[in-house]
Design an enzyme around this catalytic site. Structure first.
Site, PDB file in Angstrom:
ATOM      1  N   ARG A   8       0.814  -1.212   0.000  1.00 20.93           N
ATOM      2  CA  ARG A   8       0.000   0.000   0.000  1.00 20.93           C
ATOM      3  C   ARG A   8       0.853   1.270   0.000  1.00 20.93           C
ATOM      4  O   ARG A   8       0.330   2.369  -0.159  1.00 20.93           O
ATOM      5  CB  ARG A   8      -0.930   0.007   1.214  1.00 20.93           C
ATOM      6  CG  ARG A   8      -1.934  -1.153   1.165  1.00 20.93           C
ATOM      7  CD  ARG A   8      -2.933  -1.083   2.273  1.00 20.93           C
ATOM      8  NE  ARG A   8      -3.791   0.084   2.075  1.00 20.93           N
ATOM      9  CZ  ARG A   8      -4.517   0.634   3.019  1.00 20.93           C
ATOM     10  NH1 ARG A   8      -4.512   0.141   4.235  1.00 20.93           N
ATOM     11  NH2 ARG A   8      -5.261   1.687   2.778  1.00 20.93           N
ATOM     12  N   CYS A   9       2.152   1.130   0.164  1.00 19.96           N
ATOM     13  CA  CYS A   9       3.069   2.268   0.256  1.00 19.96           C
ATOM     14  C   CYS A   9       3.709   2.533  -1.103  1.00 19.96           C
ATOM     15  O   CYS A   9       4.333   1.639  -1.684  1.00 19.96           O
ATOM     16  CB  CYS A   9       4.137   1.967   1.301  1.00 19.96           C
ATOM     17  SG  CYS A   9       5.501   3.142   1.327  1.00 19.96           S
ATOM     18  N   SER A  10       3.586   3.753  -1.598  1.00 22.83           N
ATOM     19  CA  SER A  10       4.137   4.075  -2.919  1.00 22.83           C
ATOM     20  C   SER A  10       5.659   3.951  -2.949  1.00 22.83           C
ATOM     21  O   SER A  10       6.228   3.464  -3.933  1.00 22.83           O
ATOM     22  CB  SER A  10       3.714   5.477  -3.354  1.00 22.83           C
ATOM     23  OG  SER A  10       4.249   6.469  -2.500  1.00 22.83           O
TER      24      SER A  10
END
Length: 112
Positions: A8-10
């Site tokens: 979920r973390c870019s």
């Protein structure tokens, strides 16, 4: 090569893409599901060459509500990361006996 990854973390996704684009084989550890043991987390911190507090995401709600402003030992900080794995800064990439934090993602280029 191993990446402690949060899909979920870019920044985590960008770091993983750099590794894959380089054609490297990588073991993906979704650390929010497979929380590192205390021993493993301590080894990661040592490989990074940082203090445990430097691996904390201080903007996280769990940190602000439970730990901010308290005097904590290194061991207590590691215990907090195990109890609240969202506190662990990400992504962490390890190759052999070297580790980097993928912030910015280009830091991983040192391992490629």
């Amino acid at each position: 090569m191993k990446i402690y990854h949060n899909p979920r973390c870019s920044k985590s996704r960008q770091t993983l893409a750099l590794i894959e684009d380089a054609g490297k084989e990588v073991e993906i550890v979704k650390y929010l599901e497979n929380i590192p043991s205390k021993k493993e987390l301590t080894e990661i911190i040592n490989l990074l060459g940082i203090k445990p507090l430097q691996l904390i995401r201080k903007g996280e709600k769990d940190w602000k509500e439970n730990f901010k402003g308290k005097e904590l030992s290194d061991e207590e900080i590691i215990d907090a990361m195990i109890a609240y794995p969202k506190l662990i800064e990400r992504p962490i990439v390890i190759k052999d006996q070297k580790a980097v934090l993928g912030r910015p993602p280009e830091n991983v280029l040192d391992l490629l």
